[in-house]
Write a protein that holds these residues in place. Structure first.
Motif, PDB file in Angstrom:
ATOM      1  N   LEU B  76     -15.551  -5.138 -27.689  1.00  0.00           N
ATOM      2  CA  LEU B  76     -16.433  -4.435 -28.622  1.00  0.00           C
ATOM      3  C   LEU B  76     -16.159  -2.939 -28.525  1.00  0.00           C
ATOM      4  CD1 LEU B  76     -18.934  -4.771 -30.559  1.00  0.00           C
ATOM      5  CD2 LEU B  76     -20.344  -4.268 -28.552  1.00  0.00           C
ATOM      6  N   ARG B  77     -16.037  -2.272 -29.684  1.00  0.00           N
ATOM      7  CA  ARG B  77     -15.716  -0.851 -29.670  1.00  0.00           C
ATOM      8  C   ARG B  77     -16.615  -0.098 -30.650  1.00  0.00           C
ATOM      9  NH1 ARG B  77     -10.588  -3.422 -30.233  1.00  0.00           N
ATOM     10  NH2 ARG B  77      -9.381  -3.356 -28.301  1.00  0.00           N
ATOM     11  N   LYS B  78     -16.806   1.178 -30.334  1.00  0.00           N
ATOM     12  CA  LYS B  78     -17.467   2.080 -31.263  1.00  0.00           C
ATOM     13  C   LYS B  78     -16.839   3.452 -31.073  1.00  0.00           C
ATOM     14  CE  LYS B  78     -21.895   3.430 -33.221  1.00  0.00           C
ATOM     15  NZ  LYS B  78     -23.382   3.317 -33.204  1.00  0.00           N
ATOM     16  N   PRO B  79     -16.425   4.103 -32.140  1.00  0.00           N
ATOM     17  CA  PRO B  79     -15.719   5.382 -31.999  1.00  0.00           C
ATOM     18  C   PRO B  79     -16.597   6.541 -31.552  1.00  0.00           C
ATOM     19  CG  PRO B  79     -15.977   4.803 -34.320  1.00  0.00           C
ATOM     20  CD  PRO B  79     -16.428   3.629 -33.535  1.00  0.00           C
ATOM     21  N   SER B  80     -17.899   6.447 -31.818  1.00  0.00           N
ATOM     22  CA  SER B  80     -18.799   7.545 -31.460  1.00  0.00           C
ATOM     23  C   SER B  80     -20.197   6.962 -31.235  1.00  0.00           C
ATOM     24  CB  SER B  80     -18.824   8.593 -32.570  1.00  0.00           C
ATOM     25  OG  SER B  80     -19.755   9.613 -32.284  1.00  0.00           O
ATOM     26  N   VAL B  81     -20.659   6.971 -29.991  1.00  0.00           N
ATOM     27  CA  VAL B  81     -21.946   6.330 -29.691  1.00  0.00           C
ATOM     28  C   VAL B  81     -23.104   7.303 -29.809  1.00  0.00           C
ATOM     29  CG1 VAL B  81     -20.947   4.556 -28.220  1.00  0.00           C
ATOM     30  CG2 VAL B  81     -21.656   6.738 -27.208  1.00  0.00           C
ATOM     31  N   HIS B  82     -24.280   6.729 -30.034  1.00  0.00           N
ATOM     32  CA  HIS B  82     -25.530   7.499 -30.114  1.00  0.00           C
ATOM     33  C   HIS B  82     -26.440   7.099 -28.964  1.00  0.00           C
ATOM     34  CE1 HIS B  82     -24.286   8.780 -34.088  1.00  0.00           C
ATOM     35  NE2 HIS B  82     -24.124   7.524 -34.431  1.00  0.00           N
ATOM     36  N   ILE B  83     -27.384   7.950 -28.667  1.00  0.00           N
ATOM     37  CA  ILE B  83     -28.379   7.638 -27.642  1.00  0.00           C
ATOM     38  C   ILE B  83     -29.028   6.285 -27.928  1.00  0.00           C
ATOM     39  CG2 ILE B  83     -30.594   8.301 -26.639  1.00  0.00           C
ATOM     40  CD1 ILE B  83     -28.440  10.088 -25.670  1.00  0.00           C
ATOM     41  N   SER B  84     -29.272   6.006 -29.190  1.00  0.00           N
ATOM     42  CA  SER B  84     -29.946   4.773 -29.586  1.00  0.00           C
ATOM     43  C   SER B  84     -29.116   3.518 -29.342  1.00  0.00           C
ATOM     44  CB  SER B  84     -30.335   4.827 -31.061  1.00  0.00           C
ATOM     45  OG  SER B  84     -29.179   5.001 -31.865  1.00  0.00           O
ATOM     46  N   ASP B  85     -27.850   3.663 -29.004  1.00  0.00           N
ATOM     47  CA  ASP B  85     -27.003   2.507 -28.681  1.00  0.00           C
ATOM     48  C   ASP B  85     -27.208   2.034 -27.249  1.00  0.00           C
ATOM     49  OD1 ASP B  85     -24.326   3.954 -30.622  1.00  0.00           O
ATOM     50  OD2 ASP B  85     -25.749   2.376 -31.213  1.00  0.00           O
ATOM     51  N   THR B  86     -27.979   2.769 -26.472  1.00  0.00           N
ATOM     52  CA  THR B  86     -28.277   2.356 -25.105  1.00  0.00           C
ATOM     53  C   THR B  86     -28.989   1.013 -25.118  1.00  0.00           C
ATOM     54  OG1 THR B  86     -28.430   4.623 -24.291  1.00  0.00           O
ATOM     55  CG2 THR B  86     -29.588   2.925 -23.024  1.00  0.00           C
ATOM     56  N   ALA B  87     -28.385   0.014 -24.499  1.00  0.00           N
ATOM     57  CA  ALA B  87     -28.901  -1.350 -24.527  1.00  0.00           C
ATOM     58  C   ALA B  87     -27.994  -2.232 -23.669  1.00  0.00           C
ATOM     59  CB  ALA B  87     -28.933  -1.882 -25.964  1.00  0.00           C
ATOM     60  N   GLU B  88     -28.376  -3.498 -23.575  1.00  0.00           N
ATOM     61  CA  GLU B  88     -27.533  -4.499 -22.908  1.00  0.00           C
ATOM     62  C   GLU B  88     -26.771  -5.247 -23.994  1.00  0.00           C
ATOM     63  OE1 GLU B  88     -28.330  -5.148 -19.398  1.00  0.00           O
ATOM     64  OE2 GLU B  88     -26.620  -6.498 -19.124  1.00  0.00           O
ATOM     65  N   TYR B  89     -25.492  -5.461 -23.767  1.00  0.00           N
ATOM     66  CA  TYR B  89     -24.661  -6.141 -24.745  1.00  0.00           C
ATOM     67  C   TYR B  89     -24.099  -7.423 -24.126  1.00  0.00           C
ATOM     68  CZ  TYR B  89     -25.002  -1.944 -27.551  1.00  0.00           C
ATOM     69  OH  TYR B  89     -25.494  -0.898 -28.298  1.00  0.00           O
ATOM     70  N   PHE B  90     -24.225  -8.509 -24.870  1.00  0.00           N
ATOM     71  CA  PHE B  90     -23.774  -9.815 -24.400  1.00  0.00           C
ATOM     72  C   PHE B  90     -22.698 -10.372 -25.324  1.00  0.00           C
ATOM     73  CE2 PHE B  90     -26.705 -10.703 -20.997  1.00  0.00           C
ATOM     74  CZ  PHE B  90     -27.822  -9.944 -21.304  1.00  0.00           C
ATOM     75  N   CYS B  91     -21.627 -10.819 -24.731  1.00  0.00           N
ATOM     76  CA  CYS B  91     -20.592 -11.535 -25.445  1.00  0.00           C
ATOM     77  C   CYS B  91     -20.863 -13.033 -25.293  1.00  0.00           C
ATOM     78  CB  CYS B  91     -19.229 -11.167 -24.856  1.00  0.00           C
ATOM     79  SG  CYS B  91     -17.812 -11.925 -25.660  1.00  0.00           S
ATOM     80  N   ALA B  92     -20.593 -13.811 -26.337  1.00  0.00           N
ATOM     81  CA  ALA B  92     -20.854 -15.245 -26.272  1.00  0.00           C
ATOM     82  C   ALA B  92     -19.749 -16.003 -27.000  1.00  0.00           C
ATOM     83  CB  ALA B  92     -22.218 -15.581 -26.870  1.00  0.00           C
ATOM     84  N   VAL B  93     -19.519 -17.230 -26.567  1.00  0.00           N
ATOM     85  CA  VAL B  93     -18.483 -18.051 -27.173  1.00  0.00           C
ATOM     86  C   VAL B  93     -19.006 -19.440 -27.458  1.00  0.00           C
ATOM     87  CG1 VAL B  93     -17.563 -18.769 -24.911  1.00  0.00           C
ATOM     88  CG2 VAL B  93     -16.095 -18.870 -26.930  1.00  0.00           C
ATOM     89  N   ASN B  94     -18.592 -19.993 -28.559  1.00  0.00           N
ATOM     90  CA  ASN B  94     -18.806 -21.388 -28.864  1.00  0.00           C
ATOM     91  C   ASN B  94     -17.481 -21.922 -29.391  1.00  0.00           C
ATOM     92  OD1 ASN B  94     -20.060 -23.830 -29.163  1.00  0.00           O
ATOM     93  ND2 ASN B  94     -21.799 -23.027 -30.328  1.00  0.00           N
ATOM     94  N   ASN B  95     -17.391 -23.215 -29.636  1.00  0.00           N
ATOM     95  CA  ASN B  95     -16.122 -23.748 -30.109  1.00  0.00           C
ATOM     96  C   ASN B  95     -16.345 -24.939 -31.028  1.00  0.00           C
ATOM     97  OD1 ASN B  95     -16.281 -26.218 -28.520  1.00  0.00           O
ATOM     98  ND2 ASN B  95     -15.859 -24.918 -26.748  1.00  0.00           N
ATOM     99  N   ASN B  96     -15.275 -25.392 -31.645  1.00  0.00           N
ATOM    100  CA  ASN B  96     -15.392 -26.462 -32.634  1.00  0.00           C
ATOM    101  C   ASN B  96     -15.504 -27.836 -32.000  1.00  0.00           C
ATOM    102  OD1 ASN B  96     -12.795 -26.898 -31.770  1.00  0.00           O
ATOM    103  ND2 ASN B  96     -11.830 -26.315 -33.701  1.00  0.00           N
ATOM    104  N   ALA B  97     -15.588 -27.881 -30.680  1.00  0.00           N
ATOM    105  CA  ALA B  97     -15.883 -29.142 -29.999  1.00  0.00           C
ATOM    106  C   ALA B  97     -17.387 -29.315 -29.824  1.00  0.00           C
ATOM    107  CB  ALA B  97     -15.189 -29.186 -28.640  1.00  0.00           C
ATOM    108  N   GLY B  98     -18.135 -28.307 -30.228  1.00  0.00           N
ATOM    109  CA  GLY B  98     -19.582 -28.432 -30.175  1.00  0.00           C
ATOM    110  C   GLY B  98     -20.196 -28.185 -28.820  1.00  0.00           C
ATOM    111  N   ASN B  99     -19.467 -27.489 -27.934  1.00  0.00           N
ATOM    112  CA  ASN B  99     -20.084 -27.092 -26.677  1.00  0.00           C
ATOM    113  C   ASN B  99     -21.189 -26.080 -26.954  1.00  0.00           C
ATOM    114  OD1 ASN B  99     -16.835 -27.318 -25.495  1.00  0.00           O
ATOM    115  ND2 ASN B  99     -18.486 -28.565 -24.678  1.00  0.00           N
TER     116      ASN B  99
END
Lengths: 112, 113
Positions: B76-99
């Motif tokens: 995940l990228r952002k060229p210029s962040v703001h104070i308001s972007d302060t947070a927790e960020y979660f990456c998630a994956v699913n797949n076509n096998a239905g996990n």
């Protein structure tokens, strides 16, 4: 549009007391429903998921149980809370098990 | 089985600086990838997703992520962040096998003035 409601927002319960957290979804039918727990400073742990009324799958052994009495209602329960049950509980729904999930606002549970 | 690794638990950055939050996944089948953002004491909000097609996906608030199949990444990228972007960020994956949707451990983005 679809919305998800989760309550209460915060809860402080003594050890050994029962628990009931409720989650409802509006604007969709037959959603997949999920309960996650987020311990302090940690990621999300899937606790239960349901693909239909009365169909509950548990991901981890624990002191909690879940029920789905109606299509868009999902309840998380415990008969006797433990200190280790403290955490941030999140309900979520999805169209099916392949797509993204949409989350409620969470319940902060503190067991004292 | 599938898994997600977010290598950085915390990323401090100054306001208006660029940022990259790293996410790597493992899966034996085709994947669907997601980034969520969580503000304090709130639920997770979907930020952006990759299902198919263009490997570069963008959110409405300036974030973008690129699916790289050879490197099994979805940073995940952002060229210029703001104070308001302060947070927790979660990456998630699913797949076509239905996990089930699988989450990484999260990255706390801390934007400093």
């Amino acid at each position: 549009s679809q919305t998800i409601h989760q309550w209460p927002a915060t809860l402080v319960q003594p050890v050994g007391s029962p628990l009931s957290l409720e989650c409802t979804v509006e604007g969709t039918s037959n959603p997949n429903l999920y309960w996650y727990r987020q311990a302090a400073g940690r990621g999300l742990q899937l606790l239960f998921y349901s693909v239909g009324i009365g169909q509950i799958s548990s991901e981890v052994p624990q002191n909690l149980s879940a029920s789905r009495p109606q299509d868009r209602q999902f309840i998380l329960s415990s008969k006797k809370l433990l200190l280790s049950d403290s955490g941030f509980y999140l309900c979520a729904w999805s169209v099916n098990r392949f797509t993204e999930a949409f989350f409620g606002q969470g319940t902060r549970l503190t067991v004292v | 089985a599938q898994s997600v690794t977010q290598l950085d638990s915390q990323v401090p950055v100054f306001e208006e600086a660029p940022v990259e939050l790293r996410c790597n996944y493992s899966s034996s089948v085709s994947v669907y990838l997601f980034w969520y953002v969580q503000y304090p004491n709130q639920g997770l909000q979907l930020l952006l997703k990759y299902l198919s097609g263009s490997t570069l996906v963008k959110s409405i608030n300036g974030f973008e992520a690129e699916f790289n199949k050879s490197q099994t990444s979805f940073h995940l990228r952002k060229p210029s962040v703001h104070i308001s972007d302060t947070a927790e960020y979660f990456c998630a994956v699913n797949n076509n096998a239905g996990n089930m949707l699988t989450f990484g451990g999260g990255t706390r983005l801390m934007v400093k003035p």
